[in-house]
Scaffold this active site. Structure first.
Site, PDB file in Angstrom:
ATOM      1  N   LYS A 120       0.814  -1.218   0.000  1.00 37.61           N
ATOM      2  CA  LYS A 120       0.000   0.000   0.000  1.00 37.61           C
ATOM      3  C   LYS A 120       0.850   1.272   0.000  1.00 37.61           C
ATOM      4  CE  LYS A 120      -4.353  -1.776   1.667  1.00 37.61           C
ATOM      5  NZ  LYS A 120      -4.106  -3.222   1.861  1.00 37.61           N
TER       6      LYS A 120
HETATM    7  C1  LIG Z   1      -4.726  -4.326   1.163  1.00 36.08           C
HETATM    8  C2  LIG Z   1      -3.983  -5.603   1.115  1.00 36.08           C
HETATM    9  C3  LIG Z   1      -4.305  -6.638   0.196  1.00 36.08           C
HETATM   10  C4  LIG Z   1      -5.486  -6.558  -0.730  1.00 36.08           C
HETATM   11  O1  LIG Z   1      -5.272  -5.705  -1.802  1.00 36.08           O
HETATM   12  P1  LIG Z   1      -6.495  -5.223  -2.710  1.00 36.08           P
HETATM   13  O2  LIG Z   1      -5.927  -4.246  -3.648  1.00 36.08           O
HETATM   14  O3  LIG Z   1      -7.489  -4.607  -1.751  1.00 36.08           O
HETATM   15  O4  LIG Z   1      -7.047  -6.427  -3.354  1.00 36.08           O
HETATM   16  C5  LIG Z   1      -3.510  -7.767   0.163  1.00 36.08           C
HETATM   17  N1  LIG Z   1      -2.468  -7.914   1.010  1.00 36.08           N
HETATM   18  C6  LIG Z   1      -2.126  -6.964   1.911  1.00 36.08           C
HETATM   19  C7  LIG Z   1      -0.986  -7.207   2.807  1.00 36.08           C
HETATM   20  C8  LIG Z   1      -2.856  -5.765   1.992  1.00 36.08           C
HETATM   21  O5  LIG Z   1      -2.519  -4.839   2.894  1.00 36.08           O
END
Ligand SMILES: *Cc1c(COP(=O)(O)O)cnc(C)c1O
Length: 434
Positions: free
Chosen positions: A107
């Site tokens: 993220k």
């Molecule tokens: C947010 C997140 C996801 C999911 O990603 P999306 O784009 O919402 O599908 C997967 N793994 C981790 C560690 C995350 O923080």
């Protein structure tokens, strides 16, 4: 470039409006009105370049209308200044390590890019922007880090009093400066509802300028397209790869679909989920059946109503048979996920976090559906973020990265509030006056 709403009822808008609104007035999600084509000469140019340079080259095709060449240089160089290595697991199986940013989850890519992009576009408008985010953990820390010390921005993180790990809380509540941690005596849904009502509150919006940075923001989605190209750039050979994407809200996978649309050679995608399998089920039945989320060990993917499904459907003209040509679903229980962490550790010595393990498990369905060839699974978090689960499975202690130990020892600054909008409103208006 104009940005359209997937719901089709809002007029096309410019980039800055799409970024600050987050969600379109008709409730839809923003997408660029058209996609350029990355020529094959560019694909050979990105081979073996570092991530920020790949991002700079591909950014031209997504943001070239809106930013100057110098602005794109600055944006990609400053916000995407960490590595995203591709690591080999087996013959033809590779893991893309997306967790080398400051908060150790993928993220960081979206949050840092959005923060810098807003900073660039808002240069002329210095009315303080209040970024409001509800978080159940990872989003809050990535957004807080991304906007830390950005001029003219105050970041307000709302999180539930229970369910956020001490590490996650420390990652956003120890920063101070322009980052405010509000601990809400309620659930994540309460936090999300407070943020939603704040955006709809006329009095509040008269007094201060609110901005959104949640995961549906187009400014978080676009930079995720770059690392699909970077994965390709690091693969040996030029064969199209399969991508297995551990998914919750499906932003990550949607970025992959956009990369393919831009011309990246991809055999197909595996939509790998835990038992919150709304999308894999949709791929089989053709019907969307949303439901409350179920808690799992890969909790950043505990989503029963994935918002980016709207974008996925839009990109394929709402024709599920066309979607099936590019995406196969793959659903995995906590038991399988734990076993995978254990087995990979035994056979390779490498350590997967539970989300990355779901990604690894998704490869098999992808190979069955799209045929043999290179396979790349996306690794979305550093194992230390899910320390208890991982240590149980590998039966030894994880090394604590420096970046984490310093955060854990720093002092938290938290304001506790109830679930009523008036308390959030009072906090915002008071902080404006000081
Ligand atoms: C947010 C997140 C996801 C999911 O990603 P999306 O784009 O919402 O599908 C997967 N793994 C981790 C560690 C995350 O923080």
């Amino acid at each position: 470039m104009k940005y359209l709403s997937t719901a089709g009822q809002s007029p096309p808008t410019d980039l800055l409006t799409a970024l600050t609104n987050g969600i379109a007035p008709d409730g839809g999600l923003y997408l660029p009105e058209k996609f350029g084509q990355v020529p094959s000469t560019t694909l050979s140019k990105i081979k073996d370049l570092p991530f920020d340079q790949v991002a700079r080259i591909i950014s031209e095709y997504l943001l070239g209308d809106d930013l100057t060449s110098a602005e794109l240089d600055e944006l990609t160089h400053k916000s995407l200044n960490f590595s995203i290595p591709l690591c080999q697991y087996q013959q033809n199986v590779f893991g893309l390590e997306l967790f080398h940013g400051p908060t150790l989850s993928f993220k960081d890519v979206g949050a840092r890019f959005l923060a810098h992009l807003l900073d660039l576009l808002r240069k002329k408008n210095r009315k303080t922007l209040y970024i409001l985010v509800a978080t159940s953990g990872d989003t809050g820390s990535a957004v807080a880090q991304g906007f830390l010390d950005k001029e003219g921005v105050q970041t307000v993180i709302l999180y539930p009093s229970e369910g956020v790990t001490p590490l996650q809380e420390s990652q956003f509540a120890t920063l101070g400066r322009n980052v405010h941690a509000l601990k809400v005596s309620g659930t994540f849904d309460d936090c999300q509802n407070m943020v939603k009502s704040a955006f709809l509150d006329p009095e509040l919006n008269r007094q201060i300028k609110l901005g959104s940075a949640n995961s549906i923001n187009i400014g978080r989605l676009l930079p995720q397209v770059f690392y699909y190209f970077h994965a390709y750039g690091q693969l040996p050979g030029n064969e199209p790869t399969l991508f297995s994407v551990p998914s919750g809200n499906f932003g990550n996978l949607t970025a992959g679909l956009i990369a393919k649309r831009l011309g990246l050679p991809v055999r197909g995608f595996s939509a790998a989920t835990n038992i919150n399998d709304t999308v894999p089920e949709y791929l089989i039945t053709g019907h969307v059946r949303t439901r409350p989320s179920i808690r799992t060990i890969s909790n950043a993917m505990d989503v029963g109503d994935p918002s980016n499904l709207a974008r996925m459907e839009y990109l394929y003209n709402r024709d599920v048979s066309r979607i099936r040509k590019d995406i196969v679903g793959s659903v995995h229980s906590d038991e399988e996920t734990r076993l995978c962490i254990r087995e990979i550790y035994k056979s390779t010595g490498k350590i997967l976090d539970p989300h990355s393990a779901v990604g690894y498990l998704g490869i098999e369905s992808g190979l069955l559906e799209f045929g043999a060839g290179p396979s790349t699974f996306l690794m979305t978090a550093h194992p230390i973020k899910f320390r208890e689960t991982v240590e149980q499975e590998i039966d030894s202690a994880l090394e604590i990265p420096e970046i984490i130990s310093s955060v854990l020892s720093a002092k938290r600054q938290v304001v506790s509030i109830g679930t009523d909008l008036s308390e959030l409103r009072d906090f915002l208006i008071e902080s404006k006056e000081t």
